[in-house]
Design a protein around this motif. Structure first.
Motif, PDB file in Angstrom:
ATOM      1  N   HIS A 141      -1.788   2.777  -3.691  1.00  0.00           N
ATOM      2  CA  HIS A 141      -2.134   3.630  -2.539  1.00  0.00           C
ATOM      3  C   HIS A 141      -3.624   3.991  -2.598  1.00  0.00           C
ATOM      4  N   GLU A 148      -5.118  -0.333   7.615  1.00  0.00           N
ATOM      5  CA  GLU A 148      -4.746  -0.503   6.200  1.00  0.00           C
ATOM      6  C   GLU A 148      -4.234  -1.900   5.856  1.00  0.00           C
ATOM      7  N   HIS A 170       0.840  -1.206   0.000  1.00  0.00           N
ATOM      8  CA  HIS A 170       0.000   0.000   0.000  1.00  0.00           C
ATOM      9  C   HIS A 170       0.878   1.262   0.000  1.00  0.00           C
ATOM     10  N   HIS A 171       1.984   1.206   0.698  1.00  0.00           N
ATOM     11  CA  HIS A 171       2.933   2.331   0.740  1.00  0.00           C
ATOM     12  C   HIS A 171       4.230   1.899   0.064  1.00  0.00           C
ATOM     13  N   HIS A 180      -2.692   3.829  11.917  1.00  0.00           N
ATOM     14  CA  HIS A 180      -2.487   3.893  10.462  1.00  0.00           C
ATOM     15  C   HIS A 180      -2.334   2.472   9.900  1.00  0.00           C
ATOM     16  N   GLY A 237      -5.974   5.108   7.264  1.00  0.00           N
ATOM     17  CA  GLY A 237      -4.673   5.772   7.205  1.00  0.00           C
ATOM     18  C   GLY A 237      -4.618   7.073   7.984  1.00  0.00           C
TER      19      GLY A 237
HETATM   20 ZN    ZN Z   1      -1.495   4.894   4.518  1.00  0.00          ZN
END
Ligand code: ZN
Length: 250
Positions: free
Chosen positions: A98, A222, A65-66, A218, A176
């Motif tokens: 993302h 996620e 995701h990141h 966060h 997030g």
């Molecule tokens: Zn994030």
């Protein structure tokens, strides 16, 4: 299977070209490997630990995701050089998604969080880069009960800024770091807003706008998207998939 085939599928399924995002997100394929993929690993973040988890077998596509390039161009020295070297040495390809993985209706963090919390989605909410990335719905429930449900789901208690009603009615979710969206939540008529984290000053936004805010972490908010995407690819292509859990506690 061919990396290119899998990347084409992911780009279309996640609508990568259609969804604007921070330039640093660099959604899509970030690092190619030798061209063949035998296994998919997913993780919230690319970091030394998840790269090493992916590199246990050659031919792994690591989906995160990141991705690698938050913060913009930087010299490949120290840990940045070590990450790159481990990706190449392990024949690991890296793909990042993302905002496309926040807002996706089937494997998006926000739709999945809503489903798991028993929040029926009434519509999108929470604008970022021209897209509504979150969801909202009507949920008449005691705020304390929602706190317990959230803690069970995330595996940790959420921090509550308790400035809305004790009984919720309209609840929004943006996974997030969406503490800056409290005013958007209030303008959308929501009394309760669930996100991962926010800056210190967002306490006063919640207090002065009269909104309940849950900060559930966060990382913890996620994991849903990448896990669901792994399961989807496994069903679609029969590839073995593994979720590499590396919680930050933040
Ligand atoms: Zn994030």
């Amino acid at each position: 299977m061919r990396l290119a085939t899998l990347v084409d599928y992911l780009d279309e399924y996640l609508r990568i070209p259609a969804i604007a995002d921070s330039a640093d997100a660099m959604n899509g394929l970030q690092i190619a490997n030798g061209g063949e993929v035998h296994r998919v690993a997913t993780a919230v973040d690319v970091c030394g630990a998840t790269i090493h988890g992916a590199a246990t077998r050659p031919g792994t596509l690591l989906i995160v995701h990141h991705g690698l390039f938050w913060g913009g161009p930087a010299p490949l020295i120290g840990p940045a050089r070590d990450r790159m070297a481990a990706l190449f040495a392990g024949d690991v390809a890296l793909y990042s998604a993302h905002l496309p993985l926040d807002l996706h209706p089937d494997v998006g963090n926000n739709a999945l969080l809503a489903r798991a919390l028993g929040l029926p989605v009434a519509g999108p909410f929470g604008e970022a880069h021209g897209h509504a990335i979150g969801v909202w719905g009507e949920l008449a429930i005691a705020r304390d009960v929602l706190a317990t449900r959230l803690a069970d789901l995330l595996g940790r208690p959420a921090t509550l800024l308790p400035f809305g009603p004790a009984q919720t009615a309209r609840v929004g979710i943006v996974s997030g770091a969406a503490g800056s969206m409290i005013a958007q939540a209030q303008r959308a008529g929501l009394d309760t807003f669930i996100t991962g984290e926010g800056s210190h000053h967002t306490f006063f936004d919640a207090e002065e706008l009269g909104v309940n805010v849950f900060y559930g972490g966060h990382y913890a908010t996620e994991t849903f998207g990448v896990r669901a995407l792994g399961a989807h690819l496994s069903a679609q292509f029969g590839l073995p998939t593994e979720f590499l859990d590396h919680p930050t506690g933040l």
